[in-house]
Enzyme design. Structure first.
Site, PDB file in Angstrom:
ATOM      1  N   LYS A   1     -20.123 -21.655   1.565  1.00  0.00           N
ATOM      2  CA  LYS A   1     -19.518 -20.326   1.518  1.00  0.00           C
ATOM      3  C   LYS A   1     -18.642 -20.266   0.265  1.00  0.00           C
ATOM      4  O   LYS A   1     -17.597 -20.915   0.180  1.00  0.00           O
ATOM      5  CB  LYS A   1     -18.676 -20.076   2.765  1.00  0.00           C
ATOM      6  CG  LYS A   1     -18.073 -18.677   2.815  1.00  0.00           C
ATOM      7  CD  LYS A   1     -17.498 -18.392   4.196  1.00  0.00           C
ATOM      8  CE  LYS A   1     -17.071 -16.945   4.351  1.00  0.00           C
ATOM      9  NZ  LYS A   1     -16.043 -16.521   3.421  1.00  0.00           N
TER      10      LYS A   1
ATOM     11  N   GLU B   1     -25.579 -23.143   4.116  1.00  0.00           N
ATOM     12  CA  GLU B   1     -25.276 -23.155   2.671  1.00  0.00           C
ATOM     13  C   GLU B   1     -23.769 -23.024   2.480  1.00  0.00           C
ATOM     14  O   GLU B   1     -23.065 -22.575   3.386  1.00  0.00           O
ATOM     15  CB  GLU B   1     -26.013 -22.001   1.973  1.00  0.00           C
ATOM     16  CG  GLU B   1     -25.564 -20.638   2.473  1.00  0.00           C
ATOM     17  CD  GLU B   1     -26.501 -19.493   2.076  1.00  0.00           C
ATOM     18  OE1 GLU B   1     -27.679 -19.754   1.767  1.00  0.00           O
ATOM     19  OE2 GLU B   1     -26.033 -18.344   2.089  1.00  0.00           O
TER      20      GLU B   1
ATOM     21  N   LYS C   1     -27.170 -19.482   8.790  1.00  0.00           N
ATOM     22  CA  LYS C   1     -27.949 -18.262   9.012  1.00  0.00           C
ATOM     23  C   LYS C   1     -29.261 -18.615   9.707  1.00  0.00           C
ATOM     24  O   LYS C   1     -29.916 -19.596   9.321  1.00  0.00           O
ATOM     25  CB  LYS C   1     -28.275 -17.592   7.672  1.00  0.00           C
ATOM     26  CG  LYS C   1     -27.043 -17.162   6.907  1.00  0.00           C
ATOM     27  CD  LYS C   1     -27.394 -16.627   5.523  1.00  0.00           C
ATOM     28  CE  LYS C   1     -26.104 -16.286   4.788  1.00  0.00           C
ATOM     29  NZ  LYS C   1     -26.325 -15.942   3.387  1.00  0.00           N
TER      30      LYS C   1
ATOM     31  N   ARG D   1     -17.964  -4.883  -3.218  1.00  0.00           N
ATOM     32  CA  ARG D   1     -18.100  -4.633  -1.794  1.00  0.00           C
ATOM     33  C   ARG D   1     -17.215  -3.473  -1.330  1.00  0.00           C
ATOM     34  O   ARG D   1     -17.615  -2.678  -0.490  1.00  0.00           O
ATOM     35  CB  ARG D   1     -17.731  -5.908  -1.030  1.00  0.00           C
ATOM     36  CG  ARG D   1     -17.798  -5.786   0.450  1.00  0.00           C
ATOM     37  CD  ARG D   1     -17.555  -7.153   1.076  1.00  0.00           C
ATOM     38  NE  ARG D   1     -17.704  -7.109   2.500  1.00  0.00           N
ATOM     39  CZ  ARG D   1     -16.780  -6.676   3.339  1.00  0.00           C
ATOM     40  NH1 ARG D   1     -15.633  -6.265   2.871  1.00  0.00           N
ATOM     41  NH2 ARG D   1     -16.990  -6.668   4.637  1.00  0.00           N
TER      42      ARG D   1
ATOM     43  N   LYS E   1     -15.807 -22.413   9.036  1.00  0.00           N
ATOM     44  CA  LYS E   1     -14.735 -22.644   8.060  1.00  0.00           C
ATOM     45  C   LYS E   1     -14.281 -24.099   8.044  1.00  0.00           C
ATOM     46  O   LYS E   1     -14.437 -24.818   9.026  1.00  0.00           O
ATOM     47  CB  LYS E   1     -13.526 -21.758   8.408  1.00  0.00           C
ATOM     48  CG  LYS E   1     -13.771 -20.268   8.225  1.00  0.00           C
ATOM     49  CD  LYS E   1     -13.982 -19.954   6.787  1.00  0.00           C
ATOM     50  CE  LYS E   1     -13.594 -18.608   6.315  1.00  0.00           C
ATOM     51  NZ  LYS E   1     -12.398 -17.978   6.543  1.00  0.00           N
TER      52      LYS E   1
ATOM     53  N   ASP F   1       0.824  -1.208   0.000  1.00  0.00           N
ATOM     54  CA  ASP F   1       0.000   0.000   0.000  1.00  0.00           C
ATOM     55  C   ASP F   1       0.858   1.256   0.000  1.00  0.00           C
ATOM     56  O   ASP F   1       0.513   2.255  -0.614  1.00  0.00           O
ATOM     57  CB  ASP F   1      -0.927   0.022   1.224  1.00  0.00           C
ATOM     58  CG  ASP F   1      -2.065  -0.978   1.039  1.00  0.00           C
ATOM     59  OD1 ASP F   1      -2.262  -1.435  -0.102  1.00  0.00           O
ATOM     60  OD2 ASP F   1      -2.726  -1.292   2.035  1.00  0.00           O
TER      61      ASP F   1
ATOM     62  N   CYS G   1      20.253 -21.020 -16.632  1.00  0.00           N
ATOM     63  CA  CYS G   1      21.208 -20.513 -17.625  1.00  0.00           C
ATOM     64  C   CYS G   1      22.641 -20.455 -17.108  1.00  0.00           C
ATOM     65  O   CYS G   1      23.546 -20.099 -17.856  1.00  0.00           O
ATOM     66  CB  CYS G   1      20.777 -19.121 -18.102  1.00  0.00           C
ATOM     67  SG  CYS G   1      20.992 -17.846 -16.863  1.00  0.00           S
TER      68      CYS G   1
END
Ligand code: IVH
Length: 698
Positions: A131, A129, A304, A152, A328, A50, A425
């Site tokens: 991810k 569901e 959820k 986002r 996860k 950054d 090389c």
């Protein structure tokens, strides 16, 4: 002396220095982008990266006239580029808290019960569901029409990518079955693994850089400046949330998803209702087992709460909802044997060590190699051929070696000795102080670097050969028509090779004739372009011009560089005292000329070229403009460095030693052999006072 430009505050840069810095930053940022996005081998922390981008932006803000065509601020495929309009998210696009194991998941559910004051046995339905490992996107529909699509970004402000998103087939431009006044649908843009492989294969065949993984491919494709490019990419979309909505979304999440399907969206078919922690854990295990066979990458499941009224009561903590969690998958680990440690040479000459492993299945994927990053990494962990190691594979990331099982090390192994020559090389490989990476210095002849080097060699600011561009270089290399830069000039006169070229795809008689003529036209080349074309580290356009002006002609430059490479102190001092030349330039040149392969390649080239000497700066119509001056002995009124800078500003070339080509020798106190030589050669001698008269009045 300019000192190291890279350290200088932006406000203190002169225009020339700013141009040099922008050039350096463009190359540096592009290199780190490649390492990050294409090689998955970043050398910089995000924060340091950054800083580079910020410095580039700040210099551009002060010197807008210097913004380069290849400026990082104009390029897509990395951090926000500022090329898209801003899009504000209201409500913000939030993130998810993670549960890494069953205990954390149970605590998530227990916390909900405590918050809502629900008894332990009260039913609490969830929807679970997959991810998706893609990039989230917001789609705003007004009266059923897509009016805005946005990335986002930081959650509050993203980028307006409407034109690109309109090309994604999974995303309806008009909602089916009803037109609510406002409905903002949120979900994930992704690319399927098979499509990703095909896309990369096509890019590779076309000589374009490949993407590191499907997520990067999706992100890069979504943020193209030209929607026609996005349209050709196999982008997909799963809808899974809402933002702004009028009328508000009510009822249950599972019914909302069914409505989205009715509106024409893709909703993940693997979603399932789960009524307790045990069901959520079982779902996680089931999806985890399916993971290797799924057509797209996932990095967990999302649980959820189904009841939207309860979601609203629970609300948010900071930037994450209390009613949803990402469960996860653990990074997959396994133990295996390191058969050998090999070295890969990247397109920029970086030597990267790789562990060649006894193949092993990790998370459904057979792993045979793992990156060892660099010399320090191997040394810190003392990784040796013959060792048993623990490896980890997380998502699509290249497998890593986490640790060595030292107790299982066989007898007779030796610490790994990192090579100091390029395995491709044979050229010297050097590691500058303070850098992690060892690099091959045989840029011009190294097969691993050939494509990039030759592309640079023929680029617009270098030899600028019409008809020989980014696309043609790999084609000519693959056909064996060229190997090194000098071969380009041989090709123009080799009828047999030109005939072979004519037979290649995209070529025809006329095109080949034009190319041969374009190559011939470039046999006469200004010295600064030649120097730039060689692709020496730290020698961009500005520095190449500086060197050309300082040395004047190619013979003088070549000779000084050879002396520099042998450690000649005069040659080094002469260069280091040149205004604008920092230590990195000296280092880059010495490194290049120390490698005899490079000198051979240069000489091969020089035998075929007519190199035009550098014109002295036009501003200087002084008595010494275009003349060669040597300073010797100590001057009283100004330092040697200042005298040199002043002479150069007046258009003179300042040399380190006296020869028949010297026009003036300026003699200070205690002048030694150079004064003597000047007398012998009949060169005009100036006293310091005479010199000062010229320097101050000109
Ligand atoms: S729900 C407030 N559902 O994961 C809830 N997110 O780590 C918002 N993601 O930024 C997110 N698949 O990009 C949700 N089925 C899914 C998802 C999903 C992938 C991403 C999304 C989000 C990130 C949070």
């Amino acid at each position: 002396m300019s000192g190291d430009l890279a350290e200088r505050p932006v406000a203190a840069l002169t225009e020339d220095e700013a141009a040099a810095e922008l050039e350096r930053l463009a190359a540096e940022i592009a290199r780190h982008d490649r390492l990050y996005y294409q090689n998955d081998r970043p050398e910089l922390s995000d924060a340091d990266y950054d800083l580079l981008r910020r410095r580039n932006r700040d210099i551009e803000a002060r010197h807008p006239e210097l913004i380069r065509d290849d400026s990082p601020s104009r390029r897509v495929g990395a951090a926000p580029v500022g090329a898209f309009a801003k899009a504000v998210h209201d409500p913000p696009m939030l993130s998810l808290d993670n549960a890494m194991d069953e205990a954390e998941l149970a605590e998530f559910v227990a916390r909900i019960r405590r918050f809502l004051n629900l008894p332990l046995d009260a039913p609490l339905p969830f929807v679970a569901e997959p991810k998706i490992d893609g990039l989230s996107c917001s789609l705003r529909y007004e009266s059923g029409r897509l009016v805005r699509a946005a990335t986002r970004g930081d959650g509050r402000t993203g980028e307006d990518i409407t034109a690109n998103v309109r090309t994604i087939k999974d995303i309806p431009n008009r909602l089916k079955g009803g037109s609510p006044p406002v409905l903002e649908v949120r979900g994930e843009i992704y690319i399927e693994r098979a499509d990703f492989r095909a896309l990369n294969a096509a890019r590779d065949a076309a000589g374009e850089p490949v993407f590191a993984n499907p997520r990067n491919a999706a992100a890069g494709s979504t943020r193209q400046l030209d929607p026609n490019v996005t349209a050709k990419r196999p982008l997909r979309f799963f809808a899974y949330a809402w933002g702004d909505a009028d009328p508000p979304v009510k009822g249950s999440y599972h019914a909302f998803l069914a409505d989205l399907e009715a509106h024409g969206f893709s909703v993940n078919p693997l979603r399932e209702p789960c009524h307790d922690v045990a069901a959520l854990v079982a779902y996680h295990a089931r999806i985890g087992a399916m993971r290797p066979e799924l057509p797209y990458d996932i990095d967990g499941v999302v649980d959820k709460l189904d009841d939207i009224a309860l979601q609203e009561r629970l609300g948010y903590v900071g930037r994450v909802p209390r009613w949803a969690i990402a469960h996860k998958f653990a990074a997959e680990r396994a133990e295996t044997l390191v058969r050998a440690i090999t070295i890969q040479v990247g397109r920029t000459g970086a030597l990267t060590p790789v562990a060649e492993l006894e193949p092993i299945t990790v998370g459904g994927v057979v792993v045979g190699r793992a990156t060892l990053h660099n010399q320090d990494y191997i040394e810190a962990k003392d990784i040796r051929a013959g060792d048993t190691v623990l490896i980890q594979r997380a998502g699509d990331v290249i497998p890593q070696v986490l640790e060595v099982r030292e107790e299982r090390r066989p007898e007779g192994t030796a610490p790994y000795a990192f090579p100091d020559h390029c395995p491709e090389c044979g050229s010297l490989a050097v590691r500058p102080e303070g850098e992690a990476v060892r690099r091959c210095t045989g840029g011009l002849i190294c097969p691993a670097q050939r494509v990039e080097r030759l592309r640079h060699f023929v680029a617009r600011d270098a030899f600028d050969i019409e008809g020989l561009g980014k696309k043609q270089v790999p084609q000519l290399l693959a056909a064996g028509l060229i190997e090194g830069p000098a071969d380009i000039f041989r090709l123009a006169r080799d009828q047999a090779k030109l005939a072979r070229l004519e037979a290649l795809e995209g070529w025809a008689k006329k095109k080949v004739e034009n190319l041969a003529a374009a190559i011939e036209a470039r046999c006469a080349i200004p010295l600064d372009r030649l120097i730039y074309a060689l692709g020496i580290r730290f020698i961009g356009r500005v520095n190449a011009r500086l060197l050309a002006q300082h040395y004047g002609d190619v013979a003088a430059w070549r000779e000084a560089m050879l002396r520099l490479a042998t450690g000649d102190a005069d040659a080094a001092a002469d260069l280091a005292n040149t205004d604008g030349v920092g230590p990195r330039i000296v280092e880059g040149l010495a490194e290049f000329f120390k490698e005899s392969h490079n000198v051979e390649a240069l000489d091969d080239l020089l035998a075929r070229l007519r190199v035009e000497p550098a014109a002295p700066p036009s501003a200087a119509a002084s008595p010494i403009a275009g003349r060669t001056v040597v300073f010797t002995g100590s001057l009283e009124a100004m330092s040697r460095a200042e005298a040199k800078a002043r002479a150069e500003a007046l258009g003179a070339r300042v040399a380190g030693s006296v020869s028949a080509k010297t026009d003036y020798v300026v003699i200070g106190a205690d002048a030694g052999s150079k004064a003597k030589k000047a007398t012998e050669l009949g060169v005009t001698i100036l006293s310091e006072v005479e010199w000062l008269t010229i320097a101050r009045t000109a």
